[in-house]
Design a protein around this motif. Structure first.
Motif, PDB file in Angstrom:
ATOM      1  N   CYS A 141      -7.321   7.974   1.152  1.00 47.42           N
ATOM      2  CA  CYS A 141      -6.392   7.087   1.861  1.00 47.42           C
ATOM      3  C   CYS A 141      -6.566   5.638   1.409  1.00 47.42           C
ATOM      4  N   GLY A 142      -5.474   4.909   1.452  1.00 45.72           N
ATOM      5  CA  GLY A 142      -5.571   3.468   1.344  1.00 45.72           C
ATOM      6  C   GLY A 142      -6.021   2.887   2.676  1.00 45.72           C
ATOM      7  N   MET A 143      -6.750   1.787   2.637  1.00 42.51           N
ATOM      8  CA  MET A 143      -7.327   1.200   3.845  1.00 42.51           C
ATOM      9  C   MET A 143      -6.783  -0.205   4.067  1.00 42.51           C
ATOM     10  N   ILE A 144      -6.354  -0.453   5.295  1.00 39.94           N
ATOM     11  CA  ILE A 144      -5.939  -1.801   5.695  1.00 39.94           C
ATOM     12  C   ILE A 144      -6.675  -2.121   6.989  1.00 39.94           C
ATOM     13  N   MET A 162       0.822  -1.202   0.000  1.00 38.45           N
ATOM     14  CA  MET A 162       0.000   0.000   0.000  1.00 38.45           C
ATOM     15  C   MET A 162       0.857   1.253   0.000  1.00 38.45           C
ATOM     16  N   MET A 163       1.996   1.198   0.678  1.00 40.13           N
ATOM     17  CA  MET A 163       2.883   2.345   0.744  1.00 40.13           C
ATOM     18  C   MET A 163       3.468   2.686  -0.621  1.00 40.13           C
ATOM     19  N   HIS A 214       0.546   7.627  -0.704  1.00 36.04           N
ATOM     20  CA  HIS A 214       1.398   8.312   0.274  1.00 36.04           C
ATOM     21  C   HIS A 214       0.679   8.502   1.608  1.00 36.04           C
ATOM     22  N   GLY A 215      -0.597   8.137   1.666  1.00 36.08           N
ATOM     23  CA  GLY A 215      -1.348   8.171   2.911  1.00 36.08           C
ATOM     24  C   GLY A 215      -2.257   6.967   3.014  1.00 36.08           C
ATOM     25  N   PHE A 216      -2.197   6.244   4.130  1.00 36.97           N
ATOM     26  CA  PHE A 216      -3.083   5.088   4.316  1.00 36.97           C
ATOM     27  C   PHE A 216      -3.392   4.926   5.791  1.00 36.97           C
ATOM     28  N   MET A 217      -4.440   4.150   6.063  1.00 40.08           N
ATOM     29  CA  MET A 217      -4.931   3.963   7.423  1.00 40.08           C
ATOM     30  C   MET A 217      -4.908   2.493   7.803  1.00 40.08           C
TER      31      MET A 217
END
Length: 313
Positions: A245-248, A97-98, A102-105
């Motif tokens: 944001c990307g979500m995990i 995801m990184m 550049h932004g994820f949760m």
């Protein structure tokens, strides 16, 4: 459109890494890498069915992360963490995801392993830089956004001197953005999410990657910087933030209680470290802990309410 862009960026990275592979396979792998982390365990079978209908007769090759997993195993051993398959899966998903966001949760309840996933990933990338010459060293700053006021977080004007004082986020951004090293720099917000401060991150999480302060100053993020959020839920997050944001998603039920028990048993006195004592303790945990947790989930809310009502009377 942001989700489509993330898939295309992932597909482009895979094409550069595997130029001779079939493009259908690369697209399928990029769709899986970008979308699978945001699903819960009971949603993944449905996702796999949809993927099999869209891409029939295509076998998805497994990604090669042997070196990273070996280094991550050493990091887990040094930090006294249980190296479970689920834990490594979330580490790999965070790493992938990184590469596209550049932004994820990292979203999940306590004891789901959010903080340790980031710590082990940072240690793994740093060791790979030192020992194998791959990846980059990781520098990260962690803060709880609800532990300070908005003025202390982003900055505020002094009503007496009429001077602007930068907050923690502004100082951290300026330090990372002005650094000329190739190290990866993470700004980690580990704490509850609130509309008061998260909405100030719209321009940061957008494609222009700029932090706009009330003083009129604008700080541009560098290409080595990443914004990472660790929170329990998204009840206070608007759709604009979630889409940027990307979500995990992480679940404590998938991690379970056994890794916590095994890690804690490693800290016992030497007299209890023999195989016989460890097996006996594990049998006791298997005997007592599951029914205790079942009792806690089913009846303790009723017991608490009854206790509170009786104590008031």
């Amino acid at each position: 459109m942001r989700a489509v862009k993330a898939v295309l960026v992932a597909a482009g990275n895979l094409k550069l890494q595997f130029p001779d592979d079939v493009e259908d396979t690369l697209i399928l792998r990029s769709i899986t890498d970008v979308n699978e982390p945001k699903f819960l365990s009971h949603d993944i079978p449905l996702f796999n069915v949809i993927i099999s209908d869209l891409f029939p007769d295509i076998e998805l090759p497994k990604a090669e992360y042997k070196v990273r997993i070996i280094v991550a195993l050493l990091c887990c051993k040094d930090d006294n963490l249980e190296p479970t398959e689920y834990f490594f899966k979330k580490i790999i998903q965070s790493y992938e995801m990184m590469k596209v966001r550049h932004g994820f949760m990292l979203v999940g309840e306590p004891f789901s392993g959010k903080t340790k996933v980031l710590h082990i990933l940072a240690e793994t990338l740093t060791r790979m830089k030192e020992n194998h010459g791959q990846e980059e060293k990781v520098i990260f700053r962690t803060l709880n956004p609800k532990a300070v006021t908005m003025g202390q977080l982003f900055g505020q004007f002094d009503m007496v001197s009429h001077e602007w004082t930068d907050g923690v986020v502004a100082n951290t951004f300026r330090e990372f953005a002005s650094s000329h090293t190739t190290d990866c720099k993470w700004v980690v917000f580990d704490g509850p999410m609130d509309t008061l401060w998260i909405e100030s991150m719209n321009t940061v999480l957008d494609d222009n990657k700029k932090l706009c302060l009330m003083s009129g100053k604008i700080i541009q993020m560098s290409s080595q910087m990443s914004m990472i959020f660790g929170t329990m839920d998204l009840s206070q997050a608007s759709p604009t933030i979630v889409s940027r944001c990307g979500m995990i998603f992480m679940e404590p039920s998938e991690l379970g209680w056994k890794p916590l028990v095994r890690s804690s048993m490693n800290t016992l006195p030497k007299i209890l470290q023999s195989v016989e004592h460890r097996d006996l303790l594990m049998e006791l945990f298997n005997w007592l802990l599951p029914p205790s947790l079942n009792m806690l989930r089913k009846n303790c809310m009723v017991c608490t309410a009854h206790f509170s009502h009786s104590s008031l009377n």
